[in-house]
Design a protein around this motif. Sequence first.
Motif, PDB file in Angstrom:
ATOM      1  N   ASN A 203       0.729  -1.158   0.022  1.00 16.14           N
ATOM      2  CA  ASN A 203      -0.084  -0.037   0.107  1.00 16.14           C
ATOM      3  C   ASN A 203       0.778   1.290  -0.072  1.00 16.14           C
ATOM      4  O   ASN A 203       0.269   2.577   0.067  1.00 16.14           O
ATOM      5  N   ALA A 204       2.178   1.117   0.187  1.00  8.76           N
ATOM      6  CA  ALA A 204       3.123   2.293   0.409  1.00  8.76           C
ATOM      7  C   ALA A 204       2.892   3.321  -0.918  1.00  8.76           C
ATOM      8  O   ALA A 204       2.941   4.418  -0.830  1.00  8.76           O
ATOM      9  N   THR A 205       3.033   2.498  -2.203  1.00  5.83           N
ATOM     10  CA  THR A 205       2.996   3.674  -3.465  1.00  5.83           C
ATOM     11  C   THR A 205       1.582   4.093  -3.587  1.00  5.83           C
ATOM     12  O   THR A 205       1.705   5.236  -3.910  1.00  5.83           O
ATOM     13  N   GLY A 206       0.703   3.706  -3.240  1.00  9.23           N
ATOM     14  CA  GLY A 206      -0.809   4.164  -3.352  1.00  9.23           C
ATOM     15  C   GLY A 206      -0.747   5.398  -2.425  1.00  9.23           C
ATOM     16  O   GLY A 206      -1.286   6.286  -2.505  1.00  9.23           O
ATOM     17  N   LEU A 207      -0.360   5.195  -0.992  1.00  5.16           N
ATOM     18  CA  LEU A 207      -0.490   6.371  -0.026  1.00  5.16           C
ATOM     19  C   LEU A 207       0.430   7.363  -0.455  1.00  5.16           C
ATOM     20  O   LEU A 207       0.004   8.457  -0.331  1.00  5.16           O
ATOM     21  N   VAL A 208       1.530   7.262  -0.794  1.00  5.91           N
ATOM     22  CA  VAL A 208       2.710   8.340  -1.407  1.00  5.91           C
ATOM     23  C   VAL A 208       2.091   8.961  -2.473  1.00  5.91           C
ATOM     24  O   VAL A 208       1.838  10.400  -2.552  1.00  5.91           O
ATOM     25  N   LEU A 209       1.467   8.434  -3.571  1.00  5.14           N
ATOM     26  CA  LEU A 209       0.704   9.078  -4.649  1.00  5.14           C
ATOM     27  C   LEU A 209      -0.342   9.772  -4.229  1.00  5.14           C
ATOM     28  O   LEU A 209      -0.841  10.792  -4.483  1.00  5.14           O
ATOM     29  N   LEU A 210      -1.127   9.131  -3.280  1.00  2.86           N
ATOM     30  CA  LEU A 210      -2.379  10.031  -2.863  1.00  2.86           C
ATOM     31  C   LEU A 210      -1.915  11.007  -2.061  1.00  2.86           C
ATOM     32  O   LEU A 210      -2.651  12.303  -2.440  1.00  2.86           O
ATOM     33  N   ALA A 211      -1.070  11.199  -1.336  1.00  4.98           N
ATOM     34  CA  ALA A 211      -0.613  12.287  -0.392  1.00  4.98           C
ATOM     35  C   ALA A 211      -0.095  13.401  -1.483  1.00  4.98           C
ATOM     36  O   ALA A 211      -0.260  14.607  -1.355  1.00  4.98           O
ATOM     37  N   LEU A 212       0.566  13.059  -2.267  1.00  3.66           N
ATOM     38  CA  LEU A 212       1.328  13.996  -3.005  1.00  3.66           C
ATOM     39  C   LEU A 212       0.812  14.271  -4.297  1.00  3.66           C
ATOM     40  O   LEU A 212       1.120  15.607  -4.920  1.00  3.66           O
ATOM     41  N   VAL A 213      -0.032  13.616  -5.106  1.00  5.51           N
ATOM     42  CA  VAL A 213      -0.382  14.136  -6.438  1.00  5.51           C
ATOM     43  C   VAL A 213      -1.851  14.718  -6.152  1.00  5.51           C
ATOM     44  O   VAL A 213      -1.931  16.004  -6.348  1.00  5.51           O
ATOM     45  N   PRO A 214      -3.062  13.965  -5.660  1.00 11.33           N
ATOM     46  CA  PRO A 214      -4.178  14.815  -5.523  1.00 11.33           C
ATOM     47  C   PRO A 214      -4.037  15.728  -4.348  1.00 11.33           C
ATOM     48  O   PRO A 214      -5.091  16.674  -4.019  1.00 11.33           O
ATOM     49  N   GLY A 215      -2.984  15.630  -3.333  1.00  9.56           N
ATOM     50  CA  GLY A 215      -2.833  16.175  -2.147  1.00  9.56           C
ATOM     51  C   GLY A 215      -1.946  17.533  -2.392  1.00  9.56           C
ATOM     52  O   GLY A 215      -2.503  18.718  -2.860  1.00  9.56           O
ATOM     53  N   LEU A 216      -0.878  17.541  -1.904  1.00  6.38           N
ATOM     54  CA  LEU A 216       0.032  18.577  -2.176  1.00  6.38           C
ATOM     55  C   LEU A 216       0.472  19.102  -3.503  1.00  6.38           C
ATOM     56  O   LEU A 216       0.475  20.371  -3.667  1.00  6.38           O
ATOM     57  N   LEU A 217       0.685  18.269  -4.412  1.00 11.95           N
ATOM     58  CA  LEU A 217       1.104  18.771  -5.853  1.00 11.95           C
ATOM     59  C   LEU A 217      -0.325  19.605  -6.392  1.00 11.95           C
ATOM     60  O   LEU A 217      -0.039  20.769  -6.857  1.00 11.95           O
ATOM     61  N   ALA A 218      -1.497  18.970  -6.286  1.00 10.31           N
ATOM     62  CA  ALA A 218      -2.617  19.686  -6.871  1.00 10.31           C
ATOM     63  C   ALA A 218      -2.934  21.096  -5.957  1.00 10.31           C
ATOM     64  O   ALA A 218      -3.082  22.194  -6.601  1.00 10.31           O
TER      65      ALA A 218
END
Length: 297
Positions: A203-218
Amino acid sequence: MAIAAGLWGTDGLLRLPLAEELPAATVVFWEHLIVAVVLLPFLPSALRALARCGPREWGAVLLIGGGASALATALFTAAFQTGDPVTPLVLQKFQPLFAMVAAFALLGERLRAGYLVFAMPALVGAWLLSFSDPLDVEVSALRTALLALGAAALWAGGTVLGRFVSASLRPRDVTALRFTIGLPVAAVIVAAQGSPFAVGWDNATGLVLLALVPGLLALSLYYVGMQATPAARATLAELAFPVTAAMISVTVLDADLTVTQWLGLVVVVCSITALGWHERSRPTKVVLDPEPVGAGR
């Protein structure tokens, strides 16, 4: 701004698989932990800026971190565990409606009767979207809608409180404080629910992508776009969010919407977009600035 809104639309693609494997509180805790670590270099300056503020700003920042960040995201994630992936994402569009009510209650801004012209169709659209048969209310569908609307209300409150502290804190400071304060609150929610803190490496990859892509980056792209984009065009750019979310949910996540749910989606998006367009481009507003005496600022 359209890119930022499109990235928000990928939230369901990343959140739904995680919500099926992990408790909502665990997902939210790791979202906050990942972003808090990334923003750690900016935390000292944010704390120094907060130290110069008064108790009202401190209270607002605490509510932003604990309510608008940790609790709201937990409700939003829980909505994915109880229903289809489209409803929570589209009901998130209710934030402007809730933000106007919160601005009325917290900042002394005034609402005109014209507000109902936009609010009533949006509420009807939300009803159509939430239930596959709008005349047959299912408890599970109602719970999904209430969780999503609760998250939207908390996020709207965070927007209004963010507007309040913007006179004293930079957006970067507010973002760093939001996730840092939200992290222990998210940890308390995990502990209170008896959910696990540990997650598997799968689940690590999904959590990192969720936090950084629709989260911090967006969020970062959105703030940059707001500085150079006329408000009326920004409203149109934000349409990339529900459109992207709906397309991903139907094509990738196998969501199945009825005709009335598609109608509700269109009504919600059009009503909220029309409200945003009206408030940003027309001289006659339905939300007025506060009275000098009643504002309490």
